[in-house]
Scaffold this motif. Sequence first.
Motif, PDB file in Angstrom:
ATOM      1  N   ALA A 175      -7.535   4.733  -7.619  1.00  0.00           N
ATOM      2  CA  ALA A 175      -6.117   5.279  -6.910  1.00  0.00           C
ATOM      3  C   ALA A 175      -5.002   4.316  -7.039  1.00  0.00           C
ATOM      4  O   ALA A 175      -4.134   4.610  -7.088  1.00  0.00           O
ATOM      5  N   LEU A 176      -5.132   2.929  -6.774  1.00  0.00           N
ATOM      6  CA  LEU A 176      -4.254   2.038  -6.595  1.00  0.00           C
ATOM      7  C   LEU A 176      -4.060   1.202  -7.702  1.00  0.00           C
ATOM      8  O   LEU A 176      -3.337   0.644  -7.788  1.00  0.00           O
ATOM      9  N   LYS A 177      -4.709   1.729  -8.663  1.00  0.00           N
ATOM     10  CA  LYS A 177      -4.157   0.575  -9.717  1.00  0.00           C
ATOM     11  C   LYS A 177      -2.783   0.686 -10.408  1.00  0.00           C
ATOM     12  O   LYS A 177      -2.523   1.721  -9.728  1.00  0.00           O
ATOM     13  N   MET A 178      -2.328  -0.236 -11.044  1.00  0.00           N
ATOM     14  CA  MET A 178      -0.912  -0.402 -11.144  1.00  0.00           C
ATOM     15  C   MET A 178      -0.255   1.105 -12.364  1.00  0.00           C
ATOM     16  O   MET A 178      -2.018   1.146 -13.439  1.00  0.00           O
ATOM     17  N   LEU A 238       1.052  -0.952  -0.256  1.00  0.00           N
ATOM     18  CA  LEU A 238       0.478  -0.411  -0.367  1.00  0.00           C
ATOM     19  C   LEU A 238       0.440   1.429  -0.188  1.00  0.00           C
ATOM     20  O   LEU A 238       2.215   0.778   0.334  1.00  0.00           O
ATOM     21  N   LYS A 239       0.267   2.014  -0.913  1.00  0.00           N
ATOM     22  CA  LYS A 239       1.397   3.600  -0.277  1.00  0.00           C
ATOM     23  C   LYS A 239       0.297   4.554  -0.330  1.00  0.00           C
ATOM     24  O   LYS A 239      -0.762   4.923   0.226  1.00  0.00           O
ATOM     25  N   ASN A 240       1.041   5.569   0.465  1.00  0.00           N
ATOM     26  CA  ASN A 240      -0.380   6.646   0.313  1.00  0.00           C
ATOM     27  C   ASN A 240      -0.381   7.297  -0.728  1.00  0.00           C
ATOM     28  O   ASN A 240      -0.222   7.563  -1.936  1.00  0.00           O
TER      29      ASN A 240
END
Length: 69
Positions: free
Chosen positions: A45-48, A3-5
């Motif tokens: 937002a988390l899509k590659m 996970l990322k911000n």
Amino acid sequence: MRLKNIVLNLTADEVQEILRVDLDGDPAEALELVRSVLAKKVREALKMHCVPVFDVGYSPGQKDEFSKG
């Protein structure tokens, strides 16, 4: 998944809806809002994101971060 911000952009209508649901205190409506607005934006937002190999900013092993998971 690593996970990322992330930063979510909310429309004025979405902000107003969040504040309304907060004031109402209805758990079912709050859950629906999380599923229909917030979770949808988080998943997006988390899509590659693809990085072409010839991109100047590409570094060795950069693709490995996205291939795990």
